[in-house]
Scaffold this motif. Structure first.
Motif, PDB file in Angstrom:
ATOM      1  N   GLY A  16       0.824  -1.170   0.117  1.00  0.00           N
ATOM      2  CA  GLY A  16       0.031  -0.119  -0.131  1.00  0.00           C
ATOM      3  C   GLY A  16       0.880   1.188   0.028  1.00  0.00           C
ATOM      4  O   GLY A  16       0.566   2.091  -0.618  1.00  0.00           O
ATOM      5  N   ASN A  17       1.831   1.194   0.816  1.00  0.00           N
ATOM      6  CA  ASN A  17       2.668   2.342   0.786  1.00  0.00           C
ATOM      7  C   ASN A  17       3.478   2.603  -0.462  1.00  0.00           C
ATOM      8  O   ASN A  17       3.622   3.725  -1.197  1.00  0.00           O
ATOM      9  CB  ASN A  17       3.917   2.219   1.787  1.00  0.00           C
ATOM     10  CG  ASN A  17       3.474   2.142   3.410  1.00  0.00           C
ATOM     11  OD1 ASN A  17       2.147   2.722   3.618  1.00  0.00           O
ATOM     12  ND2 ASN A  17       4.071   1.555   4.307  1.00  0.00           N
ATOM     13  N   GLU A  18       3.989   1.544  -1.325  1.00  0.00           N
ATOM     14  CA  GLU A  18       4.631   1.893  -2.676  1.00  0.00           C
ATOM     15  C   GLU A  18       3.424   2.142  -3.626  1.00  0.00           C
ATOM     16  O   GLU A  18       3.869   3.303  -4.335  1.00  0.00           O
ATOM     17  CB  GLU A  18       5.202   0.284  -2.902  1.00  0.00           C
ATOM     18  CG  GLU A  18       6.372  -0.178  -2.129  1.00  0.00           C
ATOM     19  CD  GLU A  18       7.557   0.766  -1.982  1.00  0.00           C
ATOM     20  OE1 GLU A  18       7.797   1.567  -2.982  1.00  0.00           O
ATOM     21  OE2 GLU A  18       8.269   0.767  -1.058  1.00  0.00           O
ATOM     22  N   PHE A  19       2.244   1.711  -3.560  1.00  0.00           N
ATOM     23  CA  PHE A  19       1.298   2.154  -4.500  1.00  0.00           C
ATOM     24  C   PHE A  19       0.838   3.565  -4.121  1.00  0.00           C
ATOM     25  O   PHE A  19       0.697   4.456  -5.181  1.00  0.00           O
ATOM     26  CB  PHE A  19      -0.003   1.273  -4.506  1.00  0.00           C
ATOM     27  CG  PHE A  19       0.014   0.095  -5.381  1.00  0.00           C
ATOM     28  CD1 PHE A  19       0.425   0.095  -6.773  1.00  0.00           C
ATOM     29  CD2 PHE A  19      -0.333  -1.091  -4.687  1.00  0.00           C
ATOM     30  CE1 PHE A  19       0.616  -0.971  -7.287  1.00  0.00           C
ATOM     31  CE2 PHE A  19      -0.313  -2.367  -5.479  1.00  0.00           C
ATOM     32  CZ  PHE A  19       0.036  -2.331  -6.733  1.00  0.00           C
ATOM     33  N   GLY A  20       0.848   3.983  -2.947  1.00  0.00           N
ATOM     34  CA  GLY A  20       0.684   5.382  -2.573  1.00  0.00           C
ATOM     35  C   GLY A  20       1.604   6.308  -2.850  1.00  0.00           C
ATOM     36  O   GLY A  20       1.315   7.299  -3.447  1.00  0.00           O
ATOM     37  N   ALA A  21       2.954   5.800  -2.844  1.00  0.00           N
ATOM     38  CA  ALA A  21       4.016   6.373  -3.424  1.00  0.00           C
ATOM     39  C   ALA A  21       3.971   6.767  -4.762  1.00  0.00           C
ATOM     40  O   ALA A  21       4.257   7.815  -5.519  1.00  0.00           O
ATOM     41  CB  ALA A  21       5.365   6.032  -2.869  1.00  0.00           C
ATOM     42  N   SER A  22       3.406   5.869  -5.653  1.00  0.00           N
ATOM     43  CA  SER A  22       3.262   5.838  -6.954  1.00  0.00           C
ATOM     44  C   SER A  22       2.107   6.852  -7.285  1.00  0.00           C
ATOM     45  O   SER A  22       2.529   7.774  -8.100  1.00  0.00           O
ATOM     46  CB  SER A  22       2.895   4.404  -7.497  1.00  0.00           C
ATOM     47  OG  SER A  22       2.738   4.509  -8.807  1.00  0.00           O
ATOM     48  N   ARG A  52       5.218   1.566  -8.515  1.00  0.00           N
ATOM     49  CA  ARG A  52       4.429   0.585  -8.727  1.00  0.00           C
ATOM     50  C   ARG A  52       5.056  -0.649  -8.829  1.00  0.00           C
ATOM     51  O   ARG A  52       4.577  -1.757  -8.373  1.00  0.00           O
ATOM     52  CB  ARG A  52       3.484   0.994  -9.931  1.00  0.00           C
ATOM     53  CG  ARG A  52       2.548  -0.010 -10.381  1.00  0.00           C
ATOM     54  CD  ARG A  52       1.626   0.482 -11.669  1.00  0.00           C
ATOM     55  NE  ARG A  52       2.599   1.115 -12.882  1.00  0.00           N
ATOM     56  CZ  ARG A  52       3.204   0.222 -13.629  1.00  0.00           C
ATOM     57  NH1 ARG A  52       3.331  -1.082 -13.217  1.00  0.00           N
ATOM     58  NH2 ARG A  52       4.040   0.764 -14.627  1.00  0.00           N
ATOM     59  N   GLU A  53       5.994  -0.757  -9.677  1.00  0.00           N
ATOM     60  CA  GLU A  53       6.871  -1.994  -9.722  1.00  0.00           C
ATOM     61  C   GLU A  53       7.339  -2.385  -8.466  1.00  0.00           C
ATOM     62  O   GLU A  53       7.379  -3.497  -8.212  1.00  0.00           O
ATOM     63  CB  GLU A  53       8.149  -1.793 -10.738  1.00  0.00           C
ATOM     64  CG  GLU A  53       7.800  -1.392 -12.264  1.00  0.00           C
ATOM     65  CD  GLU A  53       8.808  -1.082 -13.084  1.00  0.00           C
ATOM     66  OE1 GLU A  53      10.031  -1.204 -12.744  1.00  0.00           O
ATOM     67  OE2 GLU A  53       8.417  -0.586 -14.301  1.00  0.00           O
ATOM     68  N   LEU A  71      -4.553  -6.306   0.336  1.00  0.00           N
ATOM     69  CA  LEU A  71      -4.113  -4.894  -0.143  1.00  0.00           C
ATOM     70  C   LEU A  71      -4.932  -3.730   0.693  1.00  0.00           C
ATOM     71  O   LEU A  71      -5.937  -3.735   0.528  1.00  0.00           O
ATOM     72  CB  LEU A  71      -4.374  -4.746  -1.719  1.00  0.00           C
ATOM     73  CG  LEU A  71      -3.681  -5.755  -2.595  1.00  0.00           C
ATOM     74  CD1 LEU A  71      -3.915  -5.476  -3.856  1.00  0.00           C
ATOM     75  CD2 LEU A  71      -2.147  -5.683  -2.219  1.00  0.00           C
ATOM     76  N   PRO A  72      -4.264  -2.912   1.284  1.00  0.00           N
ATOM     77  CA  PRO A  72      -4.761  -1.880   1.847  1.00  0.00           C
ATOM     78  C   PRO A  72      -5.278  -0.761   1.039  1.00  0.00           C
ATOM     79  O   PRO A  72      -4.672  -0.730  -0.081  1.00  0.00           O
ATOM     80  CB  PRO A  72      -3.707  -1.542   2.879  1.00  0.00           C
ATOM     81  CG  PRO A  72      -2.472  -1.403   1.933  1.00  0.00           C
ATOM     82  CD  PRO A  72      -2.674  -2.897   1.170  1.00  0.00           C
ATOM     83  N   ALA A  73      -6.064   0.321   1.753  1.00  0.00           N
ATOM     84  CA  ALA A  73      -6.439   1.271   1.006  1.00  0.00           C
ATOM     85  C   ALA A  73      -5.285   2.256   0.933  1.00  0.00           C
ATOM     86  O   ALA A  73      -4.392   2.293   1.652  1.00  0.00           O
ATOM     87  CB  ALA A  73      -7.737   2.058   1.525  1.00  0.00           C
ATOM     88  N   VAL A  74      -5.419   3.041  -0.144  1.00  0.00           N
ATOM     89  CA  VAL A  74      -4.173   4.183  -0.508  1.00  0.00           C
ATOM     90  C   VAL A  74      -5.013   5.423  -0.383  1.00  0.00           C
ATOM     91  O   VAL A  74      -5.882   5.911  -0.676  1.00  0.00           O
ATOM     92  CB  VAL A  74      -3.775   4.019  -1.783  1.00  0.00           C
ATOM     93  CG1 VAL A  74      -2.584   5.059  -2.063  1.00  0.00           C
ATOM     94  CG2 VAL A  74      -2.945   2.535  -1.873  1.00  0.00           C
ATOM     95  N   LYS A  75      -4.007   6.221   0.600  1.00  0.00           N
ATOM     96  CA  LYS A  75      -4.710   7.707   0.614  1.00  0.00           C
ATOM     97  C   LYS A  75      -4.459   8.550  -0.539  1.00  0.00           C
ATOM     98  O   LYS A  75      -3.531   8.400  -1.134  1.00  0.00           O
ATOM     99  CB  LYS A  75      -4.052   8.309   1.902  1.00  0.00           C
ATOM    100  CG  LYS A  75      -2.562   8.768   1.889  1.00  0.00           C
ATOM    101  CD  LYS A  75      -2.271   9.463   2.970  1.00  0.00           C
ATOM    102  CE  LYS A  75      -1.096  10.344   2.969  1.00  0.00           C
ATOM    103  NZ  LYS A  75      -0.722  11.113   4.037  1.00  0.00           N
ATOM    104  N   GLU A  76      -5.295   9.487  -0.752  1.00  0.00           N
ATOM    105  CA  GLU A  76      -5.220  10.664  -1.607  1.00  0.00           C
ATOM    106  C   GLU A  76      -3.797  11.344  -1.681  1.00  0.00           C
ATOM    107  O   GLU A  76      -3.581  11.611  -0.678  1.00  0.00           O
ATOM    108  CB  GLU A  76      -6.457  11.426  -1.792  1.00  0.00           C
ATOM    109  CG  GLU A  76      -6.510  12.194  -3.047  1.00  0.00           C
ATOM    110  CD  GLU A  76      -7.643  13.091  -2.988  1.00  0.00           C
ATOM    111  OE1 GLU A  76      -7.611  14.163  -3.987  1.00  0.00           O
ATOM    112  OE2 GLU A  76      -8.448  12.842  -2.003  1.00  0.00           O
TER     113      GLU A  76
END
Length: 162
Positions: A16-22, A52-53, A71-76
């Motif tokens: 989730g942190n990595e997707f959030g960073a993306s 994302r990778e 998978l956790p929710a990702v903040k805006e």
């Protein structure tokens, strides 16, 4: 199962942190794109793809080791920044935070004597040195150039200053 439920849960959070960073890097890239700073935009769009990778790499590790994928929710993400320096400082702050997160994952893997996870996470430890260094360097260049000379930063990036 080759992974503990505790480590799988921690790695899910990191996905989730990595997707959030993306998402955050896409937002920073769009910020620079709106200012017609194509090289800065390109750099952050590329960085977004890398994050994302990273998320996908962790996700696959969880699955391959038999962990439960949750998978956790990702903040805006933040979408606007007052200055280029603010955008770069946000990126650097994020990379420093991620470095701490990866260290925590490595500590957890070590405490569980999970050598597979330690080996897997070592790549991320090495990657964080590169990420922090890149953002520090770029923030320094933006500070030296100043907000009025961002075209100089663009020229720096065109000539391989990344």
């Amino acid at each position: 199962m080759l992974i503990s439920a505790t480590l799988a849960q921690a790695l899910n959070a990191q996905v989730g942190n990595e997707f959030g960073a993306s998402l955050q890097y896409y937002a920073i890239g769009a910020h620079f794109h709106r200012q017609h700073l194509a090289q800065l935009a390109k750099l952050f769009f590329k960085q977004a793809d890398e994050e994302r990778e990273h998320a996908q790499k962790i996700l696959h590790y969880i699955v391959e080791t038999g962990g439960e994928l949750r998978l956790p929710a990702v903040k805006e993400p933040v979408h606007t920044f007052a200055t280029a320096e603010d955008a770069l400082q946000a990126a650097l702050n994020w990379e420093v935070e991620v470095t701490g997160q990866i260290k925590g994952l490595m500590d957890l893997a070590a405490s569980e004597s999970d050598y597979l996870a330690q080996n897997f996470l070592q790549w991320f430890v090495d990657e964080q040195l590169e990420e922090v260094t890149k953002m520090q360097r770029l923030l320094g260049v933006v500070r030296m150039a100043g907000e009025r000379n961002l075209l100089s930063v663009e020229a720096y990036l065109v000539h391989g200053g990344d």
